[in-house]
Design a protein around this motif. Structure first.
Motif: not given
Lengths: 399, 329
Positions: A147-148, A181, A216-217
Motif C-alpha cells: 500500500v505504501e 483501501s 501505514t506503519e
C-alpha cells in the motif's frame, strides 16, 4: 536533551544545499573535433542562408534544417565570443600583474556564461531525439512495498501534475485506478499535451525509490518502496486516432467490449463502457474504462497503443545500434533504479549522475524538478558526446 | 438538476424489498461484498444495487464526483442510483461519438449500440464525400432524415462527421423535439427538428424531396416481451413511447419511405425484424430489382441494424456500404 529538541527543528528546515562538485565551476574547452564539427555546420548554414535568400519558394523540410542550423550557429558564435574573451582575460591574469585583480574579477563573472554556452552548444551538436517535439504520456505503477508503494505512486503523479502546472502545460488524467483501501493508486496514466514535453520528461522513466515512515506503519520504522514510471511519446491527437485504427489488419487487433449477454439495445441501459484492446504482434493489452462512452475509451486505448508501439520501435532501434557498437554503454533511462526520495533526510538523489538536492518539498511541488532534470540531461549529453567523439576517433583511424 | 416527477418518486418512494434481482442480472450482493464496499466509500453500497460489480460502482462514483457540483448532489445521485434511476439522467449528459448530448427524463437515453453504428455510417459517408471532393466533383449537400430521433444524437453525430449535409430530425414526442433543438444549439450543429408522427404523416415530412439516407432508431420491443426482456431501470424510468412497438415502423419504412430514399439504416432489437424487412423487399417485384438489403451485428454479438441501398443512386452506395454488415438480399 538538546539534541532531542534540535532534531525535529533541523528536519523541518529546507536544506537548499547543493553538492559542491557540481557547483564549483571549472571550464573545459570543447574537444577540437567537436569545434570542427560546429564550424562545418556554420559553413553549411551560411550556404543555406544564401540559397534561401535567392529562392522564393517555401520548403518545409528546408525550413526545419535552416532553423536547426541557425540555432547551432547562434550557440557557436556565443561560445566563440565568450571563449576569446576568456582566453584574453586568462592571458592578462598571467602576464600583467597590474591588471590581475580586475581581470580575475571579470573572469569569475564570465565563467558561468561560458560554461552555459558550452553546454548549450554541446546539446545542439548532438543529433536531436526523434520524438523531441512530441507531447508525452506518463504511466505510473507501484512496485514493491504494498500500500505504501501505491501511496507513493499517487505522490509521484501529483508531483508531475504540479510540474506541468508550474510550467503552465496542459495536462489530463487519461486513466487512474484507486486501490481497494481508497488510499494510493494501483495504476495511473497522465498525458501532458505540451509539444516538446517528451524531450524534457524522457529522463524520468525508470524506478523511483522512496524511503520514509509510511502512513501505514504502526511502529515508526522507515520503509523502502518503489514505483515505476514509463514515459511514452504522444503520436498525434485523439481525432487522428480513427484513421490510425484503420492501419491495423483486422487479425492483429482485438477489441473486447462489455458482453453482458441478453438482448442489449433499448432493452438495457448500461453504463459499463470498458474497452480492452489487444495487439497480437506485440502482446500489448490495454484496458480503458475512464470515459463514459465506449467510443472515447477506444480512442484513448488506441492512443496509448500507438505511443507504446512507437516507443518499442525506438528501443529496438537503439538496441540494434548498441549491439552494432558492441560496447557496454552506461545507458540513461533503462537503468532500473534512477532516483531516491528520502523523506527523513529531506533529500532527493538521482543515481544516474549522483546529483543530490536537499529540498524534497520543492521537488514534490514540481518547482525544483527542473534542477534535477537539467543535471540528468547534462550528464546524458556528456555521455553522448563522449560516445560521439569515440566514434569520430574510430572512423578517423580507419580512414 | 430538473426534479422530474419520476425522480422525486424514486427518492421518496418505498424501497424495493431485498432479493432485488432483475431478470438479466443474477449477481448476489452478499453482506461481505457490501461491507467491503462500505469500507471503501460509504456510498458505494448504494451504487452496487444497480451496478452489481465493484469496478462499475467505483467508476460511476468517480463520474458523479467529477461532473456533479457538490457532495450533496453526489449523495442524492447515489440514492437515485440505488432505486435504478439512470445515471445519464442524474448527470444530464451522455457522450455519443464526438458529440455530447443532454439527456432528460421522458426521452430515451442513447445506447452504445446506436453510437457504434452511427459512427460507422458517419465515417463511411464522410469518406465517400471526401473522395468525391478530391476528384474535383463537388457534390450537393447530402440529404438525411433521422426519424425517431429522441435526443437528436444520431443526427447531430452525422452532422458533425459528414459536415456538408442537410439533416432533418423527426420525433413524435414534444419533449424529445424540445431536447433535440436544445442539443442542436448546445453542440453548435445546425439541424432541422420537426415534430411529426412518422406512422401517420410520412408524406408530409420532407415533402417533395428525395433523401440520400434515412436513419431511424424506432421503438422495437414487442409489448409481449417488454416485462421479460427489459431491465428494471429501463422499465421504471424510460419512456414506453420510445421502446414499445413491433413491426409498425418497419412496415412504414417499406410502404412510405423506400420510394423516397436511396438508403436506409434502421436499428432492430431482434433478427426477426430484420428478416421481416428483407422478406418484404424480396417479395415485392418493384423493390426486389432495385434494392440490396442486409443485417449488421453489434460488438455484443446481437443483430442490431437492418440496412439497405438502391442499386442505382447519386452516391456510390455499394462502396459506402461494403462490409458494413452481411448482405442478405
Amino acid at each position: 536533551m538538546l539534541s532531542r529538541m534540535w532534531k525535529p527543528l533541523l528536519r523541518s528546515i529546507a536544506w537548499k544545499q547543493v553538492r559542491w562538485q557540481s557547483q564549483a565551476l571549472e571550464f573545459k574547452e570543447l574537444h577540437p573535433s567537436l569545434t570542427k564539427r560546429a564550424e562545418k555546420y556554420v559553413i553549411e548554414f551560411k550556404k543555406l542562408e544564401l540559397l534561401l535568400s535567392k529562392n522564393t519558394g517555401f520548403d518545409l523540410e528546408e525550413q526545419k534544417v535552416y532553423s536547426r542550423l541557425s540555432s547551432i550557429a547562434d550557440a557557436f558564435n556565443t561560445y566563440q565570443a565568450n571563449l576569446a574573451n576568456y582566453k584574453e582575460l586568462n592571458h592578462m591574469v598571467n602576464e600583467d600583474p597590474s591588471l590581475k585583480d580586475d581581470a580575475q574579477l571579470e573572469l569569475n563573472e564570465l565563467l558561468p556564461t561560458l560554461v552555459n554556452a558550452a553546454d548549450k552548444l554541446l546539446n545542439k551538436l548532438l543529433p536531436p531525439h526523434p520524438f523531441a517535439d512530441k507531447p508525452c504520456i506518463l504511466e505510473f505503477r507501484p512496485g514493491v512495498g504494498g500500500v505504501e508503494a501505491m501511496i507513493f505512486t499517487q505522490d509521484l503523479l501529483h508531483m508531475y501534475i504540479n510540474y506541468a502546472q508550474y510550467h503552465r502545460w496542459k495536462w489530463s488524467i487519461t486513466s487512474s485506478t484507486k486501490n481497494c483501501s481508497g488510499s494510493g493508486l494501483s495504476e495511473a496514466i497522465l498525458s501532458i499535451d505540451q509539444p516538446g514535453s517528451y524531450d524534457r520528461l524522457k529522463y524520468e522513466a525508470g524506478v523511483h525509490r522512496v524511503q520514509r515512515i509510511p502512513a501505514t506503519e504502526a511502529k515508526g520504522r522507515t520503509h523502502t518502496s518503489t514505483a515505476a514510471v514509463v514515459v511514452l511519446p504522444q503520436m498525434g491527437d485523439e481525432s487522428s486516432v480513427a484513421s490510425y485504427e484503420r492501419t491495423f489488419k483486422p487479425d492483429e487487433i482485438r477489441i473486447d467490449v462489455m458482453r453482458a449477454g441478453g438482448k442489449g439495445g433499448q432493452h438495457v441501459n448500461t453504463t459499463d463502457s470498458a474497452v480492452r484492446l489487444t495487439h497480437y504482434p506485440s502482446g500489448i493489452v490495454i484496458s480503458m474504462q475512464e470515459e463514459r462512452s465506449q467510443h472515447r475509451n477506444k480512442a484513448k486505448a488506441f492512443q496509448i497503443l500507438r505511443a507504446k508501439l512507437a516507443e518499442r520501435e525506438l528501443k529496438e532501434k537503439e538496441a540494434q545500434e548498441r549491439s552494432a557498437r558492441k560496447d557496454q554503454v552506461s545507458s540513461t533511462g533503462r537503468s532500473d533504479k534512477i532516483r531516491t526520495y528520502n523523506y527523513p533526510q529531506n533529500r532527493v538523489t538521482d543515481h544516474r549522475c549522483g546529483y543530490t538536492l536537499y529540498d524534497l518539498n520543492g521537488i514534490m511541488a514540481g518547482e525544483r524538478l527542473d534542477d534535477l532534470i537539467s543535471a540528468v540531461e547534462k550528464n546524458d549529453d556528456e555521455v553522448k558526446a563522449g560516445r560521439m567523439l569515440l566514434e569520430m576517433d574510430i572512423s578517423s583511424h580507419t580512414q | 438538476m430538473v426534479v422530474g416527477c419520476r425522480r422525486r418518486e424514486a427518492l421518496v418512494g418505498d424501497w424495493v424489498a431485498g432479493g432485488d434481482y432483475s431478470s438479466n442480472d443474477m449477481t448476489r450482493l452478499g453482506p461481505r461484498m457490501l461491507r467491503e464496499a462500505y469500507r471503501e466509500h460509504r456510498w458505494l453500497p448504494l451504487l452496487l444495487r444497480e451496478c452489481r460489480s465493484m469496478d462499475q460502482a467505483r467508476a460511476e462514483l468517480q463520474w458523479m464526483q467529477k461532473e456533479l457540483g457538490n457532495a450533496k448532489e453526489v449523495f442524492i445521485g447515489c440514492l437515485l442510483r440505488a432505486r435504478h434511476y439512470p445515471l445519464q439522467y442524474i448527470l444530464g449528459t451522455q457522450p455519443f461519438g464526438g458529440v455530447t448530448v443532454q439527456c432528460r427524463p421522458g426521452v430515451l437515453i442513447p445506447r452504445w449500440e446506436t453510437e457504434e453504428w452511427a459512427c460507422e455510417v458517419g465515417r463511411r459517408f464522410a469518406k465517400a464525400l471526401a473522395a468525391l471532393e478530391s476528384r474535383g466533383t463537388v457534390p450537393k449537400p447530402i440529404k438525411v432524415l433521422d426519424a425517431c430521433t429522441g435526443t437528436g444524437c444520431v443526427s447531430l453525430l452525422l452532422r458533425q462527421m459528414i459536415g456538408d449535409s442537410d439533416i432533418t430530425a423527426v420525433d413524435v414526442s414534444p419533449s424529445a423535439v424540445k431536447l433535440a433543438k436544445q442539443n442542436s444549439i448546445a453542440c453548435g450543429l445546425p439541424i432541422t427538428v420537426v415534430k411529426q408522427d412518422l406512422l401517420l404523416h410520412s408524406s408530409s415530412i420532407c415533402a417533395g424531396s428525395h433523401l440520400d439516407l434515412l436513419t431511424c432508431n424506432p421503438p422495437y420491443i414487442p409489448a409481449s416481451s417488454y416485462r421479460r426482456d427489459c431491465t428494471r431501470s429501463v422499465r421504471m424510468y424510460e419512456p414506453k413511447l420510445a421502446l414499445i412497438s413491433d413491426l409498425q415502423f418497419y412496415d412504414n419504412l417499406i410502404n412510405s419511405w423506400l420510394a423516397r430514399t436511396d438508403a436506409f439504416v434502421y436499428e432492430i432489437g431482434d433478427l426477426k425484424q430484420c428478416e421481416h424487412v428483407i422478406h418484404r423487399i424480396s417479395s415485392e417485384p418493384s423493390l426486389k430489382v432495385n434494392w440490396h438489403a442486409g443485417c449488421r451485428y453489434d460488438s455484443g454479438g446481437n443483430a442490431r441494424v437492418v440496412y439497405g441501398y438502391r442499386r442505382k443512386a447519386r452516391l456510390d452506395l455499394a462502396t459506402i456500404f461494403k462490409d458494413f454488415g452481411i448482405l442478405m438480399h
